[in-house]
Design a protein around this motif. Structure first.
Motif, PDB file in Angstrom:
ATOM      1  N   PRO A   1     -48.710  -3.734  29.365  1.00  0.00           N
ATOM      2  CA  PRO A   1     -47.771  -2.635  29.605  1.00  0.00           C
ATOM      3  C   PRO A   1     -47.168  -2.735  31.011  1.00  0.00           C
ATOM      4  O   PRO A   1     -47.877  -3.038  31.980  1.00  0.00           O
ATOM      5  N   ASP A   2     -45.872  -2.514  31.123  1.00  0.00           N
ATOM      6  CA  ASP A   2     -45.181  -2.571  32.410  1.00  0.00           C
ATOM      7  C   ASP A   2     -44.930  -1.157  32.909  1.00  0.00           C
ATOM      8  O   ASP A   2     -44.025  -0.461  32.446  1.00  0.00           O
ATOM      9  N   PHE A   3     -45.765  -0.727  33.866  1.00  0.00           N
ATOM     10  CA  PHE A   3     -45.660   0.640  34.376  1.00  0.00           C
ATOM     11  C   PHE A   3     -44.728   0.752  35.583  1.00  0.00           C
ATOM     12  O   PHE A   3     -44.668   1.788  36.227  1.00  0.00           O
ATOM     13  N   SER A   4     -43.999  -0.321  35.862  1.00  0.00           N
ATOM     14  CA  SER A   4     -43.091  -0.301  37.011  1.00  0.00           C
ATOM     15  C   SER A   4     -41.718   0.234  36.652  1.00  0.00           C
ATOM     16  O   SER A   4     -40.860   0.388  37.518  1.00  0.00           O
ATOM     17  N   THR A   5     -41.481   0.518  35.382  1.00  0.00           N
ATOM     18  CA  THR A   5     -40.187   1.035  34.951  1.00  0.00           C
ATOM     19  C   THR A   5     -40.352   2.453  34.398  1.00  0.00           C
ATOM     20  O   THR A   5     -41.462   2.946  34.230  1.00  0.00           O
ATOM     21  N   ALA A   6     -39.223   3.085  34.097  1.00  0.00           N
ATOM     22  CA  ALA A   6     -39.222   4.467  33.621  1.00  0.00           C
ATOM     23  C   ALA A   6     -39.831   4.586  32.220  1.00  0.00           C
ATOM     24  O   ALA A   6     -40.056   3.582  31.540  1.00  0.00           O
ATOM     25  N   TYR A   7     -40.091   5.829  31.823  1.00  0.00           N
ATOM     26  CA  TYR A   7     -40.754   6.250  30.585  1.00  0.00           C
ATOM     27  C   TYR A   7     -42.265   6.202  30.776  1.00  0.00           C
ATOM     28  O   TYR A   7     -42.825   5.250  31.316  1.00  0.00           O
ATOM     29  N   ALA A   8     -42.899   7.251  30.279  1.00  0.00           N
ATOM     30  CA  ALA A   8     -44.309   7.470  30.581  1.00  0.00           C
ATOM     31  C   ALA A   8     -45.250   6.622  29.728  1.00  0.00           C
ATOM     32  O   ALA A   8     -46.327   6.223  30.180  1.00  0.00           O
ATOM     33  N   VAL A   9     -44.857   6.344  28.492  1.00  0.00           N
ATOM     34  CA  VAL A   9     -45.745   5.626  27.565  1.00  0.00           C
ATOM     35  C   VAL A   9     -45.262   4.182  27.427  1.00  0.00           C
ATOM     36  O   VAL A   9     -44.104   3.935  27.089  1.00  0.00           O
ATOM     37  N   LYS A  10     -46.163   3.247  27.701  1.00  0.00           N
ATOM     38  CA  LYS A  10     -45.813   1.828  27.686  1.00  0.00           C
ATOM     39  C   LYS A  10     -46.595   1.097  26.605  1.00  0.00           C
ATOM     40  O   LYS A  10     -47.703   1.486  26.223  1.00  0.00           O
ATOM     41  N   ARG A  11     -46.037  -0.008  26.166  1.00  0.00           N
ATOM     42  CA  ARG A  11     -46.576  -0.773  25.046  1.00  0.00           C
ATOM     43  C   ARG A  11     -47.178  -2.089  25.525  1.00  0.00           C
ATOM     44  O   ARG A  11     -46.640  -2.749  26.412  1.00  0.00           O
ATOM     45  N   GLY A  12     -48.309  -2.468  24.927  1.00  0.00           N
ATOM     46  CA  GLY A  12     -48.917  -3.772  25.158  1.00  0.00           C
ATOM     47  C   GLY A  12     -49.176  -4.464  23.829  1.00  0.00           C
ATOM     48  O   GLY A  12     -49.312  -3.812  22.795  1.00  0.00           O
ATOM     49  N   GLU A  13     -49.238  -5.786  23.851  1.00  0.00           N
ATOM     50  CA  GLU A  13     -49.460  -6.542  22.627  1.00  0.00           C
ATOM     51  C   GLU A  13     -50.333  -7.762  22.896  1.00  0.00           C
ATOM     52  O   GLU A  13     -50.336  -8.306  24.002  1.00  0.00           O
ATOM     53  N   VAL A  14     -51.058  -8.180  21.865  1.00  0.00           N
ATOM     54  CA  VAL A  14     -51.807  -9.442  21.875  1.00  0.00           C
ATOM     55  C   VAL A  14     -51.480 -10.164  20.584  1.00  0.00           C
ATOM     56  O   VAL A  14     -51.438  -9.544  19.514  1.00  0.00           O
ATOM     57  N   GLU A  15     -51.245 -11.473  20.676  1.00  0.00           N
ATOM     58  CA  GLU A  15     -50.841 -12.224  19.488  1.00  0.00           C
ATOM     59  C   GLU A  15     -51.497 -13.592  19.449  1.00  0.00           C
ATOM     60  O   GLU A  15     -51.582 -14.292  20.457  1.00  0.00           O
ATOM     61  N   LEU A  16     -51.958 -13.958  18.268  1.00  0.00           N
ATOM     62  CA  LEU A  16     -52.490 -15.286  18.002  1.00  0.00           C
ATOM     63  C   LEU A  16     -51.505 -15.990  17.087  1.00  0.00           C
ATOM     64  O   LEU A  16     -51.171 -15.502  16.021  1.00  0.00           O
ATOM     65  N   GLY A  17     -51.056 -17.173  17.526  1.00  0.00           N
ATOM     66  CA  GLY A  17     -50.192 -17.942  16.637  1.00  0.00           C
ATOM     67  C   GLY A  17     -48.747 -18.001  17.051  1.00  0.00           C
ATOM     68  O   GLY A  17     -48.415 -17.738  18.203  1.00  0.00           O
ATOM     69  N   PRO A  18     -47.910 -18.384  16.041  1.00  0.00           N
ATOM     70  CA  PRO A  18     -48.132 -18.428  14.597  1.00  0.00           C
ATOM     71  C   PRO A  18     -49.203 -19.454  14.196  1.00  0.00           C
ATOM     72  O   PRO A  18     -49.243 -20.553  14.739  1.00  0.00           O
ATOM     73  N   VAL A  19     -50.028 -19.072  13.215  1.00  0.00           N
ATOM     74  CA  VAL A  19     -51.122 -19.934  12.773  1.00  0.00           C
ATOM     75  C   VAL A  19     -51.257 -19.887  11.259  1.00  0.00           C
ATOM     76  O   VAL A  19     -50.718 -19.000  10.591  1.00  0.00           O
ATOM     77  N   ALA A  20     -51.971 -20.863  10.747  1.00  0.00           N
ATOM     78  CA  ALA A  20     -52.409 -20.894   9.353  1.00  0.00           C
ATOM     79  C   ALA A  20     -53.616 -21.814   9.311  1.00  0.00           C
ATOM     80  O   ALA A  20     -54.019 -22.375  10.340  1.00  0.00           O
ATOM     81  N   VAL A  21     -54.219 -21.996   8.139  1.00  0.00           N
ATOM     82  CA  VAL A  21     -55.310 -22.949   7.974  1.00  0.00           C
ATOM     83  C   VAL A  21     -54.972 -23.890   6.833  1.00  0.00           C
ATOM     84  O   VAL A  21     -54.200 -23.547   5.929  1.00  0.00           O
ATOM     85  N   ALA A  22     -55.562 -25.089   6.881  1.00  0.00           N
ATOM     86  CA  ALA A  22     -55.330 -26.099   5.852  1.00  0.00           C
ATOM     87  C   ALA A  22     -56.653 -26.747   5.468  1.00  0.00           C
ATOM     88  O   ALA A  22     -57.480 -27.036   6.335  1.00  0.00           O
ATOM     89  N   LEU A  23     -56.831 -26.958   4.178  1.00  0.00           N
ATOM     90  CA  LEU A  23     -58.004 -27.662   3.663  1.00  0.00           C
ATOM     91  C   LEU A  23     -57.517 -29.017   3.159  1.00  0.00           C
ATOM     92  O   LEU A  23     -56.951 -29.109   2.072  1.00  0.00           O
ATOM     93  N   LYS A  24     -57.725 -30.080   3.956  1.00  0.00           N
ATOM     94  CA  LYS A  24     -57.168 -31.388   3.632  1.00  0.00           C
ATOM     95  C   LYS A  24     -57.924 -32.079   2.499  1.00  0.00           C
ATOM     96  O   LYS A  24     -57.362 -32.928   1.817  1.00  0.00           O
ATOM     97  N   ALA A  25     -59.199 -31.776   2.335  1.00  0.00           N
ATOM     98  CA  ALA A  25     -59.994 -32.367   1.264  1.00  0.00           C
ATOM     99  C   ALA A  25     -60.854 -31.286   0.646  1.00  0.00           C
ATOM    100  O   ALA A  25     -61.498 -30.516   1.366  1.00  0.00           O
ATOM    101  N   THR A  26     -60.861 -31.214  -0.686  1.00  0.00           N
ATOM    102  CA  THR A  26     -61.671 -30.201  -1.350  1.00  0.00           C
ATOM    103  C   THR A  26     -63.127 -30.299  -0.929  1.00  0.00           C
ATOM    104  O   THR A  26     -63.815 -29.289  -0.765  1.00  0.00           O
ATOM    105  N   LYS A  27     -63.626 -31.530  -0.706  1.00  0.00           N
ATOM    106  CA  LYS A  27     -65.025 -31.722  -0.349  1.00  0.00           C
ATOM    107  C   LYS A  27     -65.315 -31.468   1.129  1.00  0.00           C
ATOM    108  O   LYS A  27     -66.425 -31.701   1.586  1.00  0.00           O
ATOM    109  N   ALA A  28     -64.332 -30.969   1.874  1.00  0.00           N
ATOM    110  CA  ALA A  28     -64.578 -30.561   3.256  1.00  0.00           C
ATOM    111  C   ALA A  28     -65.037 -29.115   3.339  1.00  0.00           C
ATOM    112  O   ALA A  28     -65.335 -28.615   4.424  1.00  0.00           O
ATOM    113  N   ALA A  29     -65.105 -28.434   2.199  1.00  0.00           N
ATOM    114  CA  ALA A  29     -65.596 -27.054   2.147  1.00  0.00           C
ATOM    115  C   ALA A  29     -66.260 -26.821   0.800  1.00  0.00           C
ATOM    116  O   ALA A  29     -65.908 -27.466  -0.196  1.00  0.00           O
TER     117      ALA A  29
END
Length: 338
Positions: A301-329
């Motif tokens: 959140p950036d509290f150095s500018t006007a407006y009382a309520v500020k927003r923050g975010e956390v993000e992972l990615g963009p991501v996905a998962v891949a199973l390259k071989a059926t016998k790997a799981a």
């Protein structure tokens, strides 16, 4: 090129980014150890965030060839899969008056960041197991998890019967305990190499630890943060915890219809859960991200500018998962844990 969260940490100079990455690593063994293939380039006209790959679904055999004869013809089988990369995370809002109340280590900004990271980790683990593609007006969101990918495959074991591993069932009965150990070793033998981890919930992991102690296979190791990791013959036993915002385990304990014999009708049986084994690696089970390699990003959140309520975010990615071989799981179904 493959990257891990530990590698991403080396590529940043910002103290806050370092702290956020460490929080992701400490909150999830899976995220800390999963390799991400930097294979998707989102730049350029018409580019998409889709990762296409080929999965080895069936291996071929071999045999002796008598002289003056030919080998029987057989081929390994592959199937084409694709997955769309998507970002996951969360946002929060804080009033500037409340933002810095209390010590820095416990103020509201720190708390909200930690809780958002915790939720993102829990949601990622949930999707790795239970994820399913969801069509939206802007394309598909999410990816198929291991529960979907392994259903009906050669590495799904025990889907038709109950494996009672409760303390009451095993007790001091050495024969039953040995049968359970034999099943567990058969399950691990389905993979094309030594598993990187066994994934379960608290109850299934407790049952595997009990079996490991009986057989003398119980081991302990330390992770990158000095925490003890229980193992079965050196294979880490990882509790994936609860789903984001709930107390429900990622890998559920539930009632399922099971037939007691071939000619019997299925009847509900309670206390059943599953155990997953994965071999992590770019030729096995791995994550996917963009060529930019920004696995983790945060916006305070950036509290150095006007407006009382500020927003923050956390993000992972963009991501996905891949199973390259059926016998790997692999998945061992219907373990009765209570």
């Amino acid at each position: 090129m493959a990257i891990t969260l530990a590698d991403a940490k080396l590529n940043t100079q910002d103290d806050i980014d370092l702290t956020v990455i460490d929080e992701f690593r400490k909150s999830s063994w899976l995220l800390d150890n999963l390799q991400f293939d930097q294979a998707v380039n989102p730049s350029g006209g018409g580019a998409t965030l889709t990762y296409g790959y080929t999965r080895l679904v069936a291996e071929r055999g071999a045999a002796f060839r008598p002289y003056n004869t030919e080998y029987d013809v057989a081929e390994a089988r592959r199937a084409r899969y694709s997955v769309d990369l998507v970002p996951l995370g969360g946002a929060f809002e804080i009033d500037r008056v409340l933002a810095n109340l209390g010590p820095a280590a416990t103020n509201e900004v720190t708390l909200q960041m930690q809780q958002t990271i915790k939720a993102a980790n829990a949601y990622f683990s949930d999707q790795v197991i239970n994820g399913e593609r969801v069509p939206t007006p802007n394309g598909e969101t999410g990816f198929d998890g291991l529960d979907v990918a392994l259903a009906g495959s050669a590495t799904e074991l025990g889907a038709e019967v109950v494996h009672d591993w409760t303390g009451e069932a095993l007790g001091d009965d050495r024969a039953r305990a040995n049968d359970a150990l034999d099943l567990l070793d058969e399950f691990l033998g389905l993979l094309d190499g030594t598993p990187s981890a066994l994934l379960g919930n608290k109850q299934t992991i407790a049952r595997v630890k009990s079996l490991a102690r009986r057989a003398g296979y119980y081991t302990r190791s330390e992770d990158a943060f000095g925490r003890a990791i229980d193992g079965y013959d050196g294979i880490p036993l990882i509790d994936l915890g609860a789903k984001a915002g709930t107390s429900d385990p990622v890998i559920p304990v539930e009632v399922r219809p099971i037939a007691s014999g071939e000619d019997d009708e299925a009847a509900p049986v309670g206390g059943l859960s599953d155990l997953y084994a994965v071999r992590l690696g770019l030729d096995g089970f791995h994550g996917v991200t963009t060529t930019a390699g920004n696995l983790v990003q945060q916006w305070l959140p950036d509290f150095s500018t006007a407006y009382a309520v500020k927003r923050g975010e956390v993000e992972l990615g963009p991501v996905a998962v891949a199973l390259k071989a059926t016998k790997a799981a692999a998945v061992l179904r219907n373990i009765r844990v209570r």
